[in-house]
Design a protein around this motif. Structure first.
Motif, PDB file in Angstrom:
ATOM      1  N   PHE A  30      -6.955   4.457   2.210  1.00 41.58           N
ATOM      2  CA  PHE A  30      -7.311   5.992   2.547  1.00 41.58           C
ATOM      3  C   PHE A  30      -6.519   6.338   3.701  1.00 41.58           C
ATOM      4  CE2 PHE A  30      -9.458   9.561   4.078  1.00 41.58           C
ATOM      5  CZ  PHE A  30      -9.601  10.203   3.038  1.00 41.58           C
ATOM      6  N   LEU A  31      -6.757   5.320   4.988  1.00 39.03           N
ATOM      7  CA  LEU A  31      -6.257   5.821   6.169  1.00 39.03           C
ATOM      8  C   LEU A  31      -4.823   5.471   6.328  1.00 39.03           C
ATOM      9  CD1 LEU A  31      -9.361   4.703   8.343  1.00 39.03           C
ATOM     10  CD2 LEU A  31      -8.563   6.986   7.640  1.00 39.03           C
ATOM     11  N   LYS A  32      -3.996   4.507   5.556  1.00 33.68           N
ATOM     12  CA  LYS A  32      -2.918   4.089   5.915  1.00 33.68           C
ATOM     13  C   LYS A  32      -1.832   5.071   6.263  1.00 33.68           C
ATOM     14  CE  LYS A  32       0.548   0.996   5.365  1.00 33.68           C
ATOM     15  NZ  LYS A  32       0.582  -0.126   6.233  1.00 33.68           N
ATOM     16  N   ASP A  33      -1.794   6.187   5.726  1.00 35.56           N
ATOM     17  CA  ASP A  33      -0.981   7.258   6.212  1.00 35.56           C
ATOM     18  C   ASP A  33      -1.273   8.109   7.351  1.00 35.56           C
ATOM     19  OD1 ASP A  33       1.551   6.415   4.507  1.00 35.56           O
ATOM     20  OD2 ASP A  33       0.110   7.065   2.920  1.00 35.56           O
ATOM     21  N   TRP A  34      -2.666   7.970   7.961  1.00 34.47           N
ATOM     22  CA  TRP A  34      -3.065   8.962   9.024  1.00 34.47           C
ATOM     23  C   TRP A  34      -2.424   8.470  10.329  1.00 34.47           C
ATOM     24  CZ3 TRP A  34      -7.396  12.094   8.559  1.00 34.47           C
ATOM     25  CH2 TRP A  34      -8.050  12.451   7.342  1.00 34.47           C
ATOM     26  N   THR A  35      -1.666   9.582  10.981  1.00 31.10           N
ATOM     27  CA  THR A  35      -1.022   9.045  12.223  1.00 31.10           C
ATOM     28  C   THR A  35      -2.319   8.933  13.119  1.00 31.10           C
ATOM     29  OG1 THR A  35       0.874  10.435  11.507  1.00 31.10           O
ATOM     30  CG2 THR A  35       0.678  10.083  13.968  1.00 31.10           C
ATOM     31  N   ASN A  36      -2.131   7.956  13.834  1.00 29.09           N
ATOM     32  CA  ASN A  36      -3.076   7.605  15.067  1.00 29.09           C
ATOM     33  C   ASN A  36      -4.434   7.718  14.645  1.00 29.09           C
ATOM     34  OD1 ASN A  36      -0.763   7.242  16.936  1.00 29.09           O
ATOM     35  ND2 ASN A  36      -0.532   9.387  17.236  1.00 29.09           N
ATOM     36  N   SER A  37      -4.817   7.308  13.574  1.00 31.38           N
ATOM     37  CA  SER A  37      -6.223   7.296  13.164  1.00 31.38           C
ATOM     38  C   SER A  37      -7.122   6.505  14.051  1.00 31.38           C
ATOM     39  CB  SER A  37      -6.308   6.746  11.614  1.00 31.38           C
ATOM     40  OG  SER A  37      -5.983   5.390  11.660  1.00 31.38           O
ATOM     41  N   GLY A  38      -6.780   5.377  14.799  1.00 31.09           N
ATOM     42  CA  GLY A  38      -7.356   4.650  15.469  1.00 31.09           C
ATOM     43  C   GLY A  38      -7.506   3.318  14.964  1.00 31.09           C
ATOM     44  N   VAL A  39      -7.455   3.213  13.700  1.00 37.01           N
ATOM     45  CA  VAL A  39      -7.487   1.996  12.776  1.00 37.01           C
ATOM     46  C   VAL A  39      -5.848   1.374  12.311  1.00 37.01           C
ATOM     47  CG1 VAL A  39      -8.429   0.937  10.780  1.00 37.01           C
ATOM     48  CG2 VAL A  39      -9.659   2.841  11.771  1.00 37.01           C
ATOM     49  N   THR A  40      -5.826   0.218  12.842  1.00 35.04           N
ATOM     50  CA  THR A  40      -4.573  -0.285  12.744  1.00 35.04           C
ATOM     51  C   THR A  40      -4.395  -1.004  11.222  1.00 35.04           C
ATOM     52  OG1 THR A  40      -4.546  -1.029  15.039  1.00 35.04           O
ATOM     53  CG2 THR A  40      -2.839  -2.153  13.605  1.00 35.04           C
ATOM     54  N   ILE A  41      -3.723  -0.575  10.419  1.00 40.23           N
ATOM     55  CA  ILE A  41      -3.380  -1.028   9.233  1.00 40.23           C
ATOM     56  C   ILE A  41      -2.239  -1.796   8.954  1.00 40.23           C
ATOM     57  CG2 ILE A  41      -3.368  -0.280   6.768  1.00 40.23           C
ATOM     58  CD1 ILE A  41      -5.909   0.555   7.828  1.00 40.23           C
ATOM     59  N   PRO A  42      -1.889  -3.165   8.745  1.00 45.29           N
ATOM     60  CA  PRO A  42      -0.847  -4.113   8.662  1.00 45.29           C
ATOM     61  C   PRO A  42       0.204  -3.499   7.971  1.00 45.29           C
ATOM     62  CG  PRO A  42      -2.743  -5.266   8.421  1.00 45.29           C
ATOM     63  CD  PRO A  42      -3.500  -3.728   8.371  1.00 45.29           C
ATOM     64  N   ASP A  43       1.422  -3.637   8.068  1.00 41.62           N
ATOM     65  CA  ASP A  43       2.519  -3.249   7.471  1.00 41.62           C
ATOM     66  C   ASP A  43       2.701  -3.482   6.025  1.00 41.62           C
ATOM     67  OD1 ASP A  43       3.604  -1.614   9.482  1.00 41.62           O
ATOM     68  OD2 ASP A  43       4.818  -3.384  10.287  1.00 41.62           O
ATOM     69  N   GLY A  44       2.062  -4.728   5.688  1.00 42.73           N
ATOM     70  CA  GLY A  44       2.031  -5.454   4.297  1.00 42.73           C
ATOM     71  C   GLY A  44       1.138  -4.980   3.493  1.00 42.73           C
ATOM     72  N   PHE A  45       0.293  -3.796   3.856  1.00 46.71           N
ATOM     73  CA  PHE A  45      -0.854  -3.229   3.249  1.00 46.71           C
ATOM     74  C   PHE A  45      -0.721  -1.972   2.765  1.00 46.71           C
ATOM     75  CE2 PHE A  45      -4.788  -1.161   2.458  1.00 46.71           C
ATOM     76  CZ  PHE A  45      -5.495  -1.716   1.583  1.00 46.71           C
ATOM     77  N   PRO A  46      -0.919  -1.530   1.630  1.00 46.78           N
ATOM     78  CA  PRO A  46      -1.322  -2.176   0.296  1.00 46.78           C
ATOM     79  C   PRO A  46      -0.031  -2.277  -0.487  1.00 46.78           C
ATOM     80  CG  PRO A  46      -1.637   0.212   0.040  1.00 46.78           C
ATOM     81  CD  PRO A  46      -1.037   0.098   1.494  1.00 46.78           C
ATOM     82  N   CYS A  47      -0.108  -3.307  -1.390  1.00 47.23           N
ATOM     83  CA  CYS A  47       1.034  -3.862  -2.240  1.00 47.23           C
ATOM     84  C   CYS A  47       0.650  -3.966  -3.522  1.00 47.23           C
ATOM     85  CB  CYS A  47       1.507  -5.146  -1.849  1.00 47.23           C
ATOM     86  SG  CYS A  47       2.203  -5.276   0.115  1.00 47.23           S
ATOM     87  N   ASN A  48      -0.107  -2.880  -4.031  1.00 45.97           N
ATOM     88  CA  ASN A  48      -0.716  -2.787  -5.474  1.00 45.97           C
ATOM     89  C   ASN A  48      -1.230  -4.033  -6.077  1.00 45.97           C
ATOM     90  OD1 ASN A  48       0.540  -0.192  -5.707  1.00 45.97           O
ATOM     91  ND2 ASN A  48       2.224  -0.964  -5.877  1.00 45.97           N
ATOM     92  N   GLY A  49      -2.376  -4.412  -5.245  1.00 41.42           N
ATOM     93  CA  GLY A  49      -3.101  -5.768  -5.676  1.00 41.42           C
ATOM     94  C   GLY A  49      -2.233  -6.972  -5.461  1.00 41.42           C
ATOM     95  N   ASN A  50      -1.270  -7.100  -4.930  1.00 41.97           N
ATOM     96  CA  ASN A  50      -0.578  -8.422  -4.715  1.00 41.97           C
ATOM     97  C   ASN A  50      -0.675  -8.771  -2.905  1.00 41.97           C
ATOM     98  OD1 ASN A  50       0.330  -8.518  -7.246  1.00 41.97           O
ATOM     99  ND2 ASN A  50       1.832  -7.260  -6.753  1.00 41.97           N
ATOM    100  N   GLU A  51      -1.501  -8.192  -2.275  1.00 38.21           N
ATOM    101  CA  GLU A  51      -1.854  -8.636  -0.966  1.00 38.21           C
ATOM    102  C   GLU A  51      -1.766 -10.138  -0.799  1.00 38.21           C
ATOM    103  OE1 GLU A  51      -2.129  -4.452  -1.633  1.00 38.21           O
ATOM    104  OE2 GLU A  51      -3.498  -6.157  -2.561  1.00 38.21           O
ATOM    105  N   ASP A  52      -1.111 -10.364   0.532  1.00 40.40           N
ATOM    106  CA  ASP A  52      -1.360 -11.641   1.134  1.00 40.40           C
ATOM    107  C   ASP A  52      -2.923 -11.691   1.585  1.00 40.40           C
ATOM    108  OD1 ASP A  52      -1.351 -13.268   3.440  1.00 40.40           O
ATOM    109  OD2 ASP A  52       0.319 -14.090   2.685  1.00 40.40           O
ATOM    110  N   ARG A  53      -3.551 -12.870   1.417  1.00 40.14           N
ATOM    111  CA  ARG A  53      -5.037 -12.992   1.875  1.00 40.14           C
ATOM    112  C   ARG A  53      -5.063 -12.803   3.210  1.00 40.14           C
ATOM    113  NH1 ARG A  53      -8.686 -17.326  -0.916  1.00 40.14           N
ATOM    114  NH2 ARG A  53      -8.519 -16.738  -2.779  1.00 40.14           N
ATOM    115  N   ASP A  54      -3.893 -13.331   3.991  1.00 40.43           N
ATOM    116  CA  ASP A  54      -4.135 -12.918   5.620  1.00 40.43           C
ATOM    117  C   ASP A  54      -3.922 -11.487   5.958  1.00 40.43           C
ATOM    118  OD1 ASP A  54      -4.357 -15.708   6.099  1.00 40.43           O
ATOM    119  OD2 ASP A  54      -2.134 -15.985   6.460  1.00 40.43           O
TER     120      ASP A  54
END
Length: 182
Positions: free
Chosen positions: A8-32
């Motif tokens: 939900f927060l991925k596209d919020w500019t300066n939300s205060g929560v750092t979302i990694p670049d590799g997230f989300p990938c439609n369920g194929n996310e790396d565990r790390d």
């Protein structure tokens, strides 16, 4: 739930929560990537629950019983307004529209809520529209603009990171674009 919030927060500019670049990938996310995402959401967001127990629905609370939630709402509002110039406030359920209106009407002269704009969008969910309401809240002489993300608790969005990301982007646009009747 934390991963849902991250999407939900991925596209919020300066939300205060750092979302990694590799997230989300439609369920194929790396565990790390998932682990980093979950840790960041848990450590970096401020989330306040309305009531101290899990509840999916408040349908049994008629108009006369909404007042039972007012002490909890006051605690939430006090915490939100404790920080001056809080950048974003998101209420995650359409129930908050009803509760905030009732609180404004019946409880407190130091509190006002103004519904500024309600928007909907098709195409995110297969079975209907998503909704978001932009509101102005005045509490103890301070004011802020917040959104009520009506569709956030929708059970048709479990593990649907892309749908949650689209919905978050829609809510962000509702919050940051000029309001028609302001």
């Amino acid at each position: 739930f934390d991963i849902k919030q991250a999407a939900f927060l991925k596209d919020w500019t300066n939300s205060g929560v750092t979302i990694p670049d590799g997230f989300p990938c439609n369920g194929n996310e790396d565990r790390d990537v998932l682990r980093e995402t979950r840790v960041n959401v848990l450590k970096q967001k401020l989330q306040i629950e309305l009531v101290p127990y899990a509840s999916q629905k408040f349908r049994s609370l008629g108009r006369q019983k909404l007042c039972y939630l007012f002490p909890y709402l006051e605690t939430v509002l006090d915490e939100i307004f404790r920080v001056n110039n809080r950048k974003y406030v998101v209420f995650c359920s359409r129930f908050f529209e009803r509760l905030l209106k009732a609180y404004s009407n019946e409880q407190n002269k130091d509190f006002q809520i103004t519904l500024l704009e309600k928007k909907s969008k098709s195409g995110i969910l297969n079975n209907g529209k998503v909704y978001c309401t932009t509101v102005k809240i005045v509490h103890q002489g301070k004011e802020l603009i917040a959104i009520i993300a009506h569709t956030f608790p929708n059970q048709s969005l479990p593990n649907a990171y892309d749908k949650m990301r689209q919905y978050g982007k829609f809510c962000y646009e509702c919050r940051t674009k000029p309001i028609n009747n302001e």
